[in-house]
Write a protein that holds these residues in place. Sequence first.
Motif, short mmCIF file in Angstrom:
data_model
loop_
_atom_site.label_atom_id
_atom_site.label_comp_id
_atom_site.label_asym_id
_atom_site.label_seq_id
_atom_site.Cartn_x
_atom_site.Cartn_y
_atom_site.Cartn_z
N GLY A 186 32.93 45.95 42.77
CA GLY A 186 34.51 45.61 42.74
C GLY A 186 34.79 43.98 42.56
N ARG A 187 34.22 43.40 43.62
CA ARG A 187 34.42 41.90 44.01
C ARG A 187 33.87 41.41 42.62
NH1 ARG A 187 37.12 39.93 48.11
NH2 ARG A 187 36.25 37.84 47.67
N TYR A 188 32.99 41.65 42.06
CA TYR A 188 32.47 40.92 40.80
C TYR A 188 33.25 41.28 39.57
CZ TYR A 188 29.21 39.86 36.91
OH TYR A 188 28.69 39.36 35.60
N TRP A 189 33.83 42.47 39.64
CA TRP A 189 34.61 42.86 38.10
C TRP A 189 35.90 42.26 38.24
CZ3 TRP A 189 33.12 48.56 38.80
CH2 TRP A 189 31.98 48.86 38.46
N SER A 190 36.45 41.95 39.67
CA SER A 190 37.94 41.55 39.67
C SER A 190 38.18 40.04 39.55
CB SER A 190 38.50 42.11 40.83
OG SER A 190 37.87 41.67 42.19
N ALA A 191 36.83 39.19 39.52
CA ALA A 191 36.97 37.81 39.87
C ALA A 191 37.88 37.13 38.78
CB ALA A 191 35.66 37.26 39.67
N SER A 192 38.08 37.65 37.76
CA SER A 192 38.97 36.85 36.55
C SER A 192 40.35 37.86 36.63
CB SER A 192 38.25 36.68 35.44
OG SER A 192 37.86 38.07 34.93
N TRP A 193 40.59 38.52 37.16
CA TRP A 193 41.58 39.30 37.05
C TRP A 193 42.97 38.50 37.57
CZ3 TRP A 193 40.83 45.05 38.73
CH2 TRP A 193 39.72 45.51 37.85
N SER A 194 44.09 38.82 37.14
CA SER A 194 45.40 38.06 37.36
C SER A 194 45.80 38.54 38.69
CB SER A 194 46.44 38.20 36.52
OG SER A 194 47.04 39.53 36.42
N GLN A 195 46.50 37.91 39.37
CA GLN A 195 47.05 38.36 40.93
C GLN A 195 48.30 39.46 40.77
OE1 GLN A 195 47.84 35.23 44.06
NE2 GLN A 195 46.51 33.86 42.83
N GLN A 196 49.06 39.31 39.75
CA GLN A 196 50.09 40.39 39.51
C GLN A 196 49.37 41.60 39.11
OE1 GLN A 196 52.60 40.18 35.85
NE2 GLN A 196 54.21 40.71 37.10
N ARG A 197 48.39 41.72 38.32
CA ARG A 197 47.68 43.16 37.91
C ARG A 197 46.93 43.45 39.25
NH1 ARG A 197 42.61 43.25 33.81
NH2 ARG A 197 42.31 45.65 33.85
N LEU A 198 46.39 42.59 40.11
CA LEU A 198 45.87 43.28 41.37
C LEU A 198 46.80 43.77 42.29
CD1 LEU A 198 43.12 40.43 41.96
CD2 LEU A 198 42.65 42.74 41.31
N ARG A 199 48.04 43.13 42.49
CA ARG A 199 49.11 43.48 43.22
C ARG A 199 49.61 45.05 42.98
NH1 ARG A 199 50.91 38.01 43.49
NH2 ARG A 199 52.29 38.54 41.61
N ARG A 200 49.70 44.90 41.67
CA ARG A 200 50.38 46.20 41.07
C ARG A 200 49.53 47.31 41.06
NH1 ARG A 200 55.30 44.94 36.81
NH2 ARG A 200 56.52 43.70 38.58
N GLY A 201 48.18 46.92 40.88
CA GLY A 201 47.16 48.00 40.92
C GLY A 201 47.08 48.54 42.41
N PHE A 202 47.14 47.66 43.28
CA PHE A 202 47.28 48.04 44.78
C PHE A 202 48.28 49.09 44.99
CE2 PHE A 202 49.01 47.18 48.84
CZ PHE A 202 47.91 47.02 49.71
N ALA A 203 49.50 48.70 44.60
CA ALA A 203 50.77 49.30 44.82
C ALA A 203 50.66 50.59 44.06
CB ALA A 203 51.98 48.60 44.32
N LEU A 204 50.13 50.96 43.13
CA LEU A 204 50.20 52.35 42.36
C LEU A 204 49.02 53.06 43.11
CD1 LEU A 204 50.17 51.24 38.64
CD2 LEU A 204 51.89 52.59 39.79
N LEU A 205 48.09 52.58 43.48
CA LEU A 205 46.83 53.23 44.34
C LEU A 205 47.70 53.95 45.43
CD1 LEU A 205 44.03 54.10 44.94
CD2 LEU A 205 43.81 51.90 46.23
#
Length: 248
Positions: free
Chosen positions: A212-231
């Motif tokens: 997961g660390r490797y895959w998410s290295a280039s993801w936007s912060q907004q995408r990560l935050r909202r993915g976190f919220a949906l989970l």
Amino acid sequence: MQLALLAAAGIGLSLGILGSGGSVLALPLLVYLAGQDVKQAIAGSLFIVAMISLATLLFSPAKRQINWRLAWQLGISGALGGYIGAYAGQFVHPLLQLLIFATLMLIAAQAMWRHQETTANHSSTYVIVIAGTLAGALTSFTGAGGGFMLVPVLVRFAGQDFFHARATSLLLIFSNAVLALLANLKFQSNWQLDWTLLLAISALGIIGSLSGRYWSASWSQQRLRRGFALLLVIIALFIVGHSLLEVI
């Protein structure tokens, strides 16, 4: 059992990508898929999350992104809260523990979804210390690593970007989980933990976390935050629904 082990990889992915969420997956996994008692599952969840978060820090670049000042503030206050939460957990019905767990997840999800970029102010130190105490108490009380509270606090009140918040959260999840596990074992000495299952889940979770660390290295912060919220929302609604069915 196969489904439980598959879910274990999801625990690691959550911790690796989001710096949180491992415990909110581990507890339902042990309760609903492995058929464990809630209080026993709380202890097992703490062990799993501690192992995965430690391995993620040791074998990824996350350790270079830790804010050590905030880690000390939250870690010390979290240790105090952890003892309080473990003591209180002895006297509370397991169903209530799950419902409190789910409610806090929904609050944290709202905070992350509606996030706007801010900078920390002088008074935020008090908020951080209070949040650390609450996160530590929650860790012992429900088996959560506390990351789903810590990440929003670090982002919203301490002015951290998501990547530094994620790394700092992993360190705090490890320390909170270890202290909470020791406190829970002290107050509940009659537990018999399934160490073979816990080690298997931890191993798969570590693989998932590093991936997961490797895959998410280039993801936007907004995408990560909202993915976190949906989970958080999905798992919280599942816990509430299942708990209500048990009452009915």
